[in-house]
Write a protein that holds these residues in place. Sequence first.
Motif, PDB file in Angstrom:
ATOM      1  N   UNK A  52       0.885  -1.369  -0.002  1.00 58.83           N
ATOM      2  CA  UNK A  52      -0.057  -0.127  -0.105  1.00 58.83           C
ATOM      3  C   UNK A  52       0.801   1.166   0.083  1.00 58.83           C
ATOM      4  N   UNK A  53       2.251   1.105   0.170  1.00 55.31           N
ATOM      5  CA  UNK A  53       3.063   2.327   0.520  1.00 55.31           C
ATOM      6  C   UNK A  53       3.571   2.811  -0.889  1.00 55.31           C
ATOM      7  N   UNK A  54       3.504   1.741  -1.827  1.00 57.55           N
ATOM      8  CA  UNK A  54       4.399   1.814  -3.219  1.00 57.55           C
ATOM      9  C   UNK A  54       3.615   1.373  -4.504  1.00 57.55           C
ATOM     10  N   UNK A  55       2.563   1.076  -4.391  1.00 54.87           N
ATOM     11  CA  UNK A  55       1.560   0.651  -5.341  1.00 54.87           C
ATOM     12  C   UNK A  55       1.337   1.537  -6.223  1.00 54.87           C
ATOM     13  N   UNK A  56       1.812   1.338  -7.614  1.00 53.35           N
ATOM     14  CA  UNK A  56       1.510   2.486  -8.616  1.00 53.35           C
ATOM     15  C   UNK A  56       1.919   3.903  -8.179  1.00 53.35           C
ATOM     16  N   UNK A  57       3.208   4.000  -7.316  1.00 54.15           N
ATOM     17  CA  UNK A  57       3.517   5.274  -6.943  1.00 54.15           C
ATOM     18  C   UNK A  57       4.792   5.594  -7.512  1.00 54.15           C
ATOM     19  N   UNK A  58       4.946   7.032  -7.882  1.00 54.09           N
ATOM     20  CA  UNK A  58       6.060   7.646  -8.267  1.00 54.09           C
ATOM     21  C   UNK A  58       7.018   8.538  -7.467  1.00 54.09           C
ATOM     22  N   UNK A  59       8.372   8.198  -7.135  1.00 58.16           N
ATOM     23  CA  UNK A  59       9.053   8.691  -6.240  1.00 58.16           C
ATOM     24  C   UNK A  59      10.429   9.553  -6.823  1.00 58.16           C
ATOM     25  N   UNK A  60      10.383  10.733  -6.747  1.00 55.55           N
ATOM     26  CA  UNK A  60      11.703  11.431  -6.958  1.00 55.55           C
ATOM     27  C   UNK A  60      12.705  10.796  -5.980  1.00 55.55           C
ATOM     28  N   UNK A  61      13.942  10.350  -6.397  1.00 52.27           N
ATOM     29  CA  UNK A  61      14.950   9.658  -5.359  1.00 52.27           C
ATOM     30  C   UNK A  61      16.137  10.720  -5.290  1.00 52.27           C
TER      31      UNK A  61
END
Length: 368
Positions: free
Chosen positions: A226-235
């Motif tokens: 639930x924390x990352x599903x289908x998510x975009x993160x700038x790293x």
Amino acid sequence: MKILVTGHTGYIGTVLTQMLLDAGHQVVGIDTGLFEACTFGADVRSGIPCIDADIRDLTADQLRSIDAIAHLAGICNDPLGDLQPETTTAINETATIRLAELAKEAGVERFVFSSTCSVYGAALQDWVDETSPTNPVTPYAVSKYRAELGLLALADDRFSPVLLRSATAYGFSPRIRFDLVLNNLVAHAVTTGRVFLKSDGMAWRPLVHIADISRAFCAAIEAPREAVHCETFNVGTTGENYRVRSIAEIVHNTVPGSTIAYAENAAADKRSYRVSFAKIESQLPNFAPKWTALDGAHELLAAYTKFGLSLEDFEGERYQRLAHLKYLLKTGVLDPSYRKIPQADVVVRPELGDAPAYGAPRHGAPQP
């Protein structure tokens, strides 16, 4: 978990693979070895099982026991992307989406994609975050963004794509890249005494160490769905946004005796963006970046000095990704689609004596 790392012997892959192993995961690799002759400072011996194939030729059956994929393999920057734009699209976009489709068919639950902050390109805002408009301006950046769209379209309750838009990478790796701004400027300073800028240095760049990129991959793989599903993160880290001329100042203050120089007619770089990394800091608490550009400059200086970086090494076709790829195409090792041509696995390089292009590294010292 059992994790497939594509491009596991590349610039980031050599670092990420070891980090995953240290975390107790089982790792499988796949890498065509386009740059295996570019090893600097230490050989790359991961000792992990490897799939002997191009990612474009994988089958669903080869992925059935995999829990997650860390997808690093691809054409890695703007100059390489410009060389053969159609091949860049075929590898970075088409092959990435096909790999994800196969992974979904095989029951792989998580697909973590190595994207780039270059998708913001000529930024339309002073600061950008994951909700900002994208504006990719090169074939490389366009291919990464279109791959993102294709991956998100595959998401469902059994398959979770995660998009990691990394800042401009830096840091030492046995598969070193000299085409990255901090790596490049330190190499110039060490080999010539000049911190050499080819632009006016006013463009903004966010920087991130490859070990911190690897930490982001680990966090995205291990996080609850639930924390990352289908998510975009700038790293990266918000405090690590710099004008290029500020990066040059860091290098100048790190490499003794160096001076800053600009190319004649140095012009503005249309790629300029400052990036917020607030989302990954709040939503992926296990992501704990440790590096600053200053730390990285000192690391690179120590590595280049330890392993004896020369101007010939730095500027020659052995370590410059674009020049090396052109060499492989010119000598018939690769076809225009970047597939190895049969019977061309060993190429004699006169400048290296009779040493084959693929095999033992030029430097035998252990990895720092």
